[in-house]
Scaffold this motif. Structure first.
Motif, PDB file in Angstrom:
ATOM      1  N   VAL A   1       1.114  -8.355  35.476  1.00  0.00           N
ATOM      2  CA  VAL A   1       2.488  -8.795  35.748  1.00  0.00           C
ATOM      3  C   VAL A   1       2.590 -10.311  35.880  1.00  0.00           C
ATOM      4  N   ILE A   2       1.614 -10.934  36.524  1.00  0.00           N
ATOM      5  CA  ILE A   2       1.719 -12.375  36.797  1.00  0.00           C
ATOM      6  C   ILE A   2       0.721 -13.210  35.993  1.00  0.00           C
ATOM      7  N   GLY A   3      -0.130 -12.580  35.206  1.00  0.00           N
ATOM      8  CA  GLY A   3      -1.200 -13.301  34.520  1.00  0.00           C
ATOM      9  C   GLY A   3      -0.726 -14.440  33.641  1.00  0.00           C
ATOM     10  N   ASP A   4       0.405 -14.284  32.985  1.00  0.00           N
ATOM     11  CA  ASP A   4       0.895 -15.320  32.065  1.00  0.00           C
ATOM     12  C   ASP A   4       1.778 -16.360  32.738  1.00  0.00           C
ATOM     13  N   ALA A   5       2.124 -16.140  33.996  1.00  0.00           N
ATOM     14  CA  ALA A   5       2.961 -17.097  34.715  1.00  0.00           C
ATOM     15  C   ALA A   5       2.119 -18.285  35.191  1.00  0.00           C
ATOM     16  N   GLU A   6       2.784 -19.380  35.506  1.00  0.00           N
ATOM     17  CA  GLU A   6       2.080 -20.491  36.133  1.00  0.00           C
ATOM     18  C   GLU A   6       1.767 -20.116  37.574  1.00  0.00           C
ATOM     19  N   TRP A   7       0.501 -20.276  37.970  1.00  0.00           N
ATOM     20  CA  TRP A   7       0.109 -20.013  39.346  1.00  0.00           C
ATOM     21  C   TRP A   7       0.060 -21.322  40.104  1.00  0.00           C
ATOM     22  N   VAL A   8       0.643 -21.348  41.273  1.00  0.00           N
ATOM     23  CA  VAL A   8       0.633 -22.532  42.117  1.00  0.00           C
ATOM     24  C   VAL A   8      -0.335 -22.269  43.270  1.00  0.00           C
ATOM     25  N   LEU A   9      -1.379 -23.073  43.352  1.00  0.00           N
ATOM     26  CA  LEU A   9      -2.373 -22.941  44.398  1.00  0.00           C
ATOM     27  C   LEU A   9      -2.648 -24.313  45.005  1.00  0.00           C
ATOM     28  N   HIS A  10      -3.150 -24.324  46.215  1.00  0.00           N
ATOM     29  CA  HIS A  10      -3.586 -25.568  46.848  1.00  0.00           C
ATOM     30  C   HIS A  10      -5.107 -25.551  46.888  1.00  0.00           C
ATOM     31  N   ALA A  11      -5.740 -26.518  46.223  1.00  0.00           N
ATOM     32  CA  ALA A  11      -7.197 -26.537  46.065  1.00  0.00           C
ATOM     33  C   ALA A  11      -7.644 -25.286  45.321  1.00  0.00           C
ATOM     34  N   ALA A  12      -7.184 -25.149  44.107  1.00  0.00           N
ATOM     35  CA  ALA A  12      -7.399 -23.933  43.314  1.00  0.00           C
ATOM     36  C   ALA A  12      -8.871 -23.601  43.136  1.00  0.00           C
ATOM     37  N   SER A  13      -9.716 -24.604  42.978  1.00  0.00           N
ATOM     38  CA  SER A  13     -11.132 -24.333  42.716  1.00  0.00           C
ATOM     39  C   SER A  13     -11.785 -23.568  43.856  1.00  0.00           C
ATOM     40  N   GLN A  14     -11.240 -23.657  45.058  1.00  0.00           N
ATOM     41  CA  GLN A  14     -11.798 -22.928  46.185  1.00  0.00           C
ATOM     42  C   GLN A  14     -11.462 -21.440  46.131  1.00  0.00           C
ATOM     43  N   ASP A  15     -10.275 -21.119  45.619  1.00  0.00           N
ATOM     44  CA  ASP A  15      -9.813 -19.731  45.637  1.00  0.00           C
ATOM     45  C   ASP A  15     -10.076 -18.972  44.348  1.00  0.00           C
ATOM     46  N   LEU A  16     -10.196 -19.662  43.228  1.00  0.00           N
ATOM     47  CA  LEU A  16     -10.331 -18.958  41.951  1.00  0.00           C
ATOM     48  C   LEU A  16     -11.545 -18.027  41.901  1.00  0.00           C
ATOM     49  N   PRO A  17     -12.720 -18.398  42.433  1.00  0.00           N
ATOM     50  CA  PRO A  17     -13.849 -17.464  42.358  1.00  0.00           C
ATOM     51  C   PRO A  17     -13.575 -16.122  43.025  1.00  0.00           C
ATOM     52  N   CYS A  18     -13.002 -16.122  44.228  1.00  0.00           N
ATOM     53  CA  CYS A  18     -12.764 -14.846  44.907  1.00  0.00           C
ATOM     54  C   CYS A  18     -11.586 -14.096  44.294  1.00  0.00           C
ATOM     55  N   LEU A  19     -10.633 -14.799  43.681  1.00  0.00           N
ATOM     56  CA  LEU A  19      -9.546 -14.123  42.984  1.00  0.00           C
ATOM     57  C   LEU A  19     -10.061 -13.463  41.713  1.00  0.00           C
TER      58      LEU A  19
ATOM     59  N   PHE B   1       1.023  -0.992  47.090  1.00  0.00           N
ATOM     60  CA  PHE B   1       0.598  -2.077  46.210  1.00  0.00           C
ATOM     61  C   PHE B   1       1.345  -2.000  44.877  1.00  0.00           C
ATOM     62  N   HIS B   2       1.430  -0.826  44.296  1.00  0.00           N
ATOM     63  CA  HIS B   2       2.129  -0.671  43.012  1.00  0.00           C
ATOM     64  C   HIS B   2       3.620  -0.961  43.163  1.00  0.00           C
ATOM     65  N   ASP B   3       4.212  -0.597  44.299  1.00  0.00           N
ATOM     66  CA  ASP B   3       5.625  -0.935  44.548  1.00  0.00           C
ATOM     67  C   ASP B   3       5.806  -2.449  44.590  1.00  0.00           C
ATOM     68  N   ALA B   4       4.876  -3.130  45.251  1.00  0.00           N
ATOM     69  CA  ALA B   4       4.959  -4.588  45.345  1.00  0.00           C
ATOM     70  C   ALA B   4       4.814  -5.228  43.971  1.00  0.00           C
ATOM     71  N   VAL B   5       3.934  -4.694  43.147  1.00  0.00           N
ATOM     72  CA  VAL B   5       3.742  -5.218  41.798  1.00  0.00           C
ATOM     73  C   VAL B   5       5.031  -5.099  40.987  1.00  0.00           C
ATOM     74  N   GLU B   6       5.706  -3.973  41.109  1.00  0.00           N
ATOM     75  CA  GLU B   6       6.976  -3.785  40.406  1.00  0.00           C
ATOM     76  C   GLU B   6       8.010  -4.805  40.864  1.00  0.00           C
ATOM     77  N   GLU B   7       8.045  -5.092  42.158  1.00  0.00           N
ATOM     78  CA  GLU B   7       9.006  -6.059  42.676  1.00  0.00           C
ATOM     79  C   GLU B   7       8.661  -7.473  42.203  1.00  0.00           C
ATOM     80  N   LEU B   8       7.376  -7.797  42.153  1.00  0.00           N
ATOM     81  CA  LEU B   8       6.971  -9.116  41.657  1.00  0.00           C
ATOM     82  C   LEU B   8       7.301  -9.276  40.185  1.00  0.00           C
ATOM     83  N   ALA B   9       7.287  -8.181  39.446  1.00  0.00           N
ATOM     84  CA  ALA B   9       7.647  -8.239  38.029  1.00  0.00           C
ATOM     85  C   ALA B   9       9.112  -8.598  37.847  1.00  0.00           C
ATOM     86  N   LEU B  10       9.937  -8.286  38.827  1.00  0.00           N
ATOM     87  CA  LEU B  10      11.366  -8.595  38.758  1.00  0.00           C
ATOM     88  C   LEU B  10      11.672 -10.023  39.190  1.00  0.00           C
ATOM     89  N   GLY B  11      10.671 -10.706  39.763  1.00  0.00           N
ATOM     90  CA  GLY B  11      10.872 -12.092  40.170  1.00  0.00           C
ATOM     91  C   GLY B  11      10.880 -13.016  38.962  1.00  0.00           C
TER      92      GLY B  11
END
Length: 407
Positions: A80-98, A21-31
């Protein structure tokens, strides 16, 4: 589209190890750029609405499928991604569990909401992807039990596609929003999705039992309450959807029969479900509590903030009925002209409330202030307040003498 391209992906794997998980986070930070996010739950299978899979895709980094129960804390990913724009489909459905695992966006681009604002005929992810990207996206696993472990490879491919196409879809939708002059409208709607607070839990959730209105407000209603509470406690303990233990129809049947003995309850054919007999002592105890209690539920009365159904307005408040019908007809014209669904142009409950109890002086400014107080966005007020005010005034006017009116 019959000639839609079929999008294929390589085999996927789920990240369930904390180091991975931490390796993936580092890679997402480079995106770079926005981050596509999706979550899969087990609605209808589990009691909780927690996420059992979280998918993240970012250009320059790739796709990552995370196992929330195994990882637990997602703070490193949020940082790492908190300040980026998040793209979701029907965001209100997923935001509670996220948010439950510590993932919370500052800004979002909701592709379903964008499709609605653009007036697209179908707004499901598969339909919008096919319409704008020409790619056929199979959705056969959307209602699957995502708490299953291990997850089948075909499910993982489906889950990965849900995010891998979102960024291209976002870009296509953004172009259309600009072409239709709806960029500001979308921005306000996206911000409202992020800012929307979760509804507080119901004071008496058992009253939502399907068929409960057929019971008299006496011990039968008390039995429905006790049976619901017993089922809810078991479902919570087992993390199983309550309806999979004993369906609502069975609880209502038992409450209506109000059996006099455990044997009578066991003999009730309408009392079915996989836990109806294995947990018979639990259900009989609930019936006994209902028989013994002095706390008899009363027929629920509408709260002071609840409006009567519009179909009854003609008898209960004829002037409000005229205002509502006139304003709704006028707003329908705007919705058609702007290619925005009526329910997105203005929340129906907002219109009902100002029609039922309008400002003392009906003017665009006072209507706008009332709508703002209810939570309408600025763009909605700009497009509707003047029209509503005019409709209220004209709809309330008596027809001139000798003028024929519709029956």
């Amino acid at each position: 589209m019959s000639d839609a391209e079929t999008f294929e992906t390589p085999q996927r794997s789920v990240i369930a190890d904390v180091d991975d998980f931490h390796d993936a986070v580092e890679e997402l930070a480079l995106g770079h750029g926005p981050v596509a996010v999706d979550a899969e739950r087990a609605s209808g299978f589990r009691y909780s609405q927690r996420a059992y899979l979280i998918q993240v895709y970012r250009r320059g980094a790739g796709t990552y499928l995370f196992d929330p129960p195994a990882i637990g804390e997602f703070a490193p990913l949020q940082s790492v991604i908190g300040d980026a724009e998040w793209v979701l489909h029907a965001a209100s459905q997923d935001l509670p569990c996220l948010r439950e695992v510590g993932l919370d966006p500052v800004t979002v681009f909701d592709t379903e909401l964008a499709a609605r604002l653009l007036g697209l005929p179908r707004v499901g992810l598969g339909a919008v992807v096919e319409e704008l990207l020409g790619i056929h996206l199979a959705k056969e696993h959307s209602a699957a039990d995502w708490s299953t472990r291990p997850l089948p490879a075909s499910w993982l491919e489906y889950a990965a596609l849900d995010v891998e196409l979102l960024l291209d879809l976002r870009d296509s939708l953004a172009v259309l929003l600009k072409q239709q002059g709806k960029e500001r409208i979308a921005a306000e709607e996206f911000a409202a999705v992020v800012a929307k607070e979760e509804k507080p839990p119901l004071a008496e959730p058992w009253r939502r039992l399907s068929g409960i209105h057929s019971l008299r407000p006496d011990r039968h209603l008390a039995a429905a309450r006790e049976l619901w509470l017993a089922r809810d406690a078991l479902a919570r303990e087992l993390d199983v959807s309550p309806g999979r233990l004993v369906p609502d129809t069975s609880l209502i049947a038992a409450a209506r029969a109000l059996p006099e003995s455990r044997r009578d309850l066991a003999a009730l054919k309408q009392f079915s479900g996989r836990a109806s007999r294995t947990e018979l002592d639990r259900w009989w105890s609930a019936i006994e509590r209902a028989r013994a209690t002095d706390d008899i539920p009363v027929q629920r009365r509408s709260g002071g903030d609840t409006l009567p159904p519009p179909r009854s307005w003609g008898d209960r408040n004829p002037e409000a009925d005229l205002r509502l019908k006139a304003a709704r007809a006028a707003l329908t014209e705007i919705a058609t002209e702007r290619a925005i669904p009526l329910e997105n142009l203005l929340t129906p409950d907002f219109l009902r409330r100002v029609a039922w109890e309008p400002p003392a002086e009906i003017m665009p400014e006072s209507i706008g202030a009332a709508l703002a107080g209810l939570g309408a966005r600025p763009w909605q007020i700009e497009l509707t307040a003047q029209t509503i005010a005019r409709a209220f005034v004209e709809g309330h006017q008596e027809p001139a003498e000798g003028t024929e009116t519709d029956s």
